[in-house]
Design a protein around this motif. Structure first.
Motif, PDB file in Angstrom:
ATOM      1  N   PHE A 124       0.839  -1.192   0.000  1.00 43.12           N
ATOM      2  CA  PHE A 124       0.000   0.000   0.000  1.00 43.12           C
ATOM      3  C   PHE A 124       0.878   1.247   0.000  1.00 43.12           C
ATOM      4  O   PHE A 124       1.831   1.342   0.763  1.00 43.12           O
ATOM      5  CB  PHE A 124      -0.916   0.019   1.230  1.00 43.12           C
ATOM      6  CG  PHE A 124      -1.949  -1.076   1.241  1.00 43.12           C
ATOM      7  CD1 PHE A 124      -2.877  -1.188   0.223  1.00 43.12           C
ATOM      8  CD2 PHE A 124      -1.993  -1.993   2.285  1.00 43.12           C
ATOM      9  CE1 PHE A 124      -3.832  -2.194   0.241  1.00 43.12           C
ATOM     10  CE2 PHE A 124      -2.927  -3.003   2.312  1.00 43.12           C
ATOM     11  CZ  PHE A 124      -3.868  -3.110   1.287  1.00 43.12           C
ATOM     12  N   ASN A 125       0.547   2.208  -0.823  1.00 44.40           N
ATOM     13  CA  ASN A 125       1.290   3.461  -0.905  1.00 44.40           C
ATOM     14  C   ASN A 125       0.778   4.407   0.180  1.00 44.40           C
ATOM     15  O   ASN A 125      -0.220   5.097  -0.007  1.00 44.40           O
ATOM     16  CB  ASN A 125       1.111   4.093  -2.288  1.00 44.40           C
ATOM     17  CG  ASN A 125       1.821   5.428  -2.410  1.00 44.40           C
ATOM     18  OD1 ASN A 125       2.869   5.633  -1.796  1.00 44.40           O
ATOM     19  ND2 ASN A 125       1.258   6.338  -3.177  1.00 44.40           N
ATOM     20  N   TYR A 126       1.462   4.452   1.297  1.00 52.85           N
ATOM     21  CA  TYR A 126       1.054   5.295   2.417  1.00 52.85           C
ATOM     22  C   TYR A 126       2.021   6.453   2.655  1.00 52.85           C
ATOM     23  O   TYR A 126       2.069   7.006   3.747  1.00 52.85           O
ATOM     24  CB  TYR A 126       0.924   4.453   3.690  1.00 52.85           C
ATOM     25  CG  TYR A 126      -0.314   3.581   3.727  1.00 52.85           C
ATOM     26  CD1 TYR A 126      -1.580   4.109   3.425  1.00 52.85           C
ATOM     27  CD2 TYR A 126      -0.237   2.234   4.084  1.00 52.85           C
ATOM     28  CE1 TYR A 126      -2.711   3.312   3.472  1.00 52.85           C
ATOM     29  CE2 TYR A 126      -1.370   1.433   4.131  1.00 52.85           C
ATOM     30  CZ  TYR A 126      -2.613   1.986   3.826  1.00 52.85           C
ATOM     31  OH  TYR A 126      -3.733   1.191   3.879  1.00 52.85           O
ATOM     32  N   SER A 127       2.812   6.816   1.647  1.00 51.07           N
ATOM     33  CA  SER A 127       3.678   7.988   1.762  1.00 51.07           C
ATOM     34  C   SER A 127       3.759   8.669   0.403  1.00 51.07           C
ATOM     35  O   SER A 127       3.475   8.056  -0.638  1.00 51.07           O
ATOM     36  CB  SER A 127       5.090   7.587   2.235  1.00 51.07           C
ATOM     37  OG  SER A 127       5.725   6.769   1.280  1.00 51.07           O
ATOM     38  N   ASN A 142      -3.395   4.276  -4.418  1.00 49.89           N
ATOM     39  CA  ASN A 142      -4.307   5.065  -3.573  1.00 49.89           C
ATOM     40  C   ASN A 142      -5.169   4.112  -2.747  1.00 49.89           C
ATOM     41  O   ASN A 142      -6.331   3.875  -3.072  1.00 49.89           O
ATOM     42  CB  ASN A 142      -5.181   5.976  -4.438  1.00 49.89           C
ATOM     43  CG  ASN A 142      -4.367   6.988  -5.217  1.00 49.89           C
ATOM     44  OD1 ASN A 142      -3.737   7.866  -4.648  1.00 49.89           O
ATOM     45  ND2 ASN A 142      -4.368   6.847  -6.553  1.00 49.89           N
TER      46      ASN A 142
END
Length: 306
Positions: free
Chosen positions: A221-224, A251
């Protein structure tokens, strides 16, 4: 049972005293990744091991060797503490060795507490802590932690090697660096063997796969901010355990609801709930002078209805 012989595993003879360096060397004795930690970690893993045979024997072999490293470092620290710091020569300081220790950068506890001996503590004087060790009973998980411990320990010894020009100290550190090289290779080999035997790389290997949310077992998951991590091997292609395909979500959505907690009972004395939006706050009532104090209602007694 342990049997101690008087000779060290390797030399621990500095060329000259250096109380300041003795303080630095405490880190790889009693720090988080020091020799006391790996000694206790391997011994407890071995004593707790319920798989008889080569793994238990290996843990006790290496744990006992780490005892030798603790003794070597303790000896080296004691010898480094011999003598007065060379840069502290004033008569007033000579009259007070504690003041001399502080001014020179030496740990004053090496005088006050240990009487010019090593201590089970790190370079800042923080005592060794048993919470540093891992002994879970799962050998695959433990061996991975062991590999990380040896990696951090070797890194710190290599840094200490560059912080002295004492050939005697460097000689001993060179031995410890070499042993850490072997131990990293040893744990990597043991990990690979266990993975092959258990047919998986995800610890614990025996937990039923159907009980985990498999839809997200291989997702990054792209959390930054930014998406550079999407280019890594961990986000593309087959998973390393061979049971899925890595994927990347740029996202990620929120999968859960917004949590709302009920107010605590009155006698817990939490902050009261806020008034509804737009409501006019009601000021608290102030008891009149001499009035008896009020108490909140007690919570219901479940046994009263029985």
């Amino acid at each position: 049972m342990f049997f101690h012989i008087k000779e060290l595993q390797y030399h621990a003879k500095p060329e000259r005293p250096d109380p300041v360096y003795a303080r630095k060397l405490q880190e790889v004795l009693g720090g988080q990744f020091g020799e006391i930690t790996v000694m206790m970690q391997y011994l407890f893993q071995g004593w707790n091991c319920r798989v008889e045979g080569k793994y238990k024997d290996l843990l006790l072999d290496v744990g006992t060797e780490e005892m030798a490293h603790v003794e070597m470092l303790s000896t080296m620290i004691a010898r480094l503490l011999d003598g007065t710091p060379a840069d502290v020569q004033e008569e007033a300081v000579k009259a007070n060795p504690v003041v001399g220790a502080v001014l020179s950068g030496m740990n004053p506890q090496h005088i006050i507490v240990s009487g010019l001996g090593a201590m089970p503590s790190d370079a800042a004087g923080y005592p060794w802590n048993a919470k540093y060790i891992i002994a879970s009973g799962n050998l695959l998980a433990d061996f991975r932690h062991n590999l990380a411990s040896e990696s951090q320990g070797r890194l710190q010894v290599c840094r200490l090697y560059e912080m002295t020009d004492d050939r005697g100290v460097k000689d001993m550190l060179s031995w410890l660096i070499a042993r850490d090289t072997y131990h990293q290779n040893m744990w990597a080999a043991a990990i690979a063997e266990l993975e092959a035997q258990e047919g998986d790389i995800v610890a614990p290997t025996t937990f039923p796969k159907e009980l985990e949310k498999r839809a997200v077992s291989y997702t990054l998951f792209n959390y930054s901010a930014g998406e550079a991590s999407a280019t890594g091997r961990w986000a593309n292609g087959p998973s390393l355990d061979g049971r899925g395909t890595f994927n990347y979500v740029a996202n990620p959505p929120a999968f859960g609801d917004k949590p709302t907690l009920p107010p605590a009972p009155p006698n817990v004395w939490d902050t009261p709930p806020l008034p509804p939006t737009g409501a006019v706050p009601v000021p608290p009532k102030v008891p009149a002078a001499g009035a008896a104090p009020t108490t909140p209602p007690s919570p219901p007694n479940p046994s009263a209805n029985k």
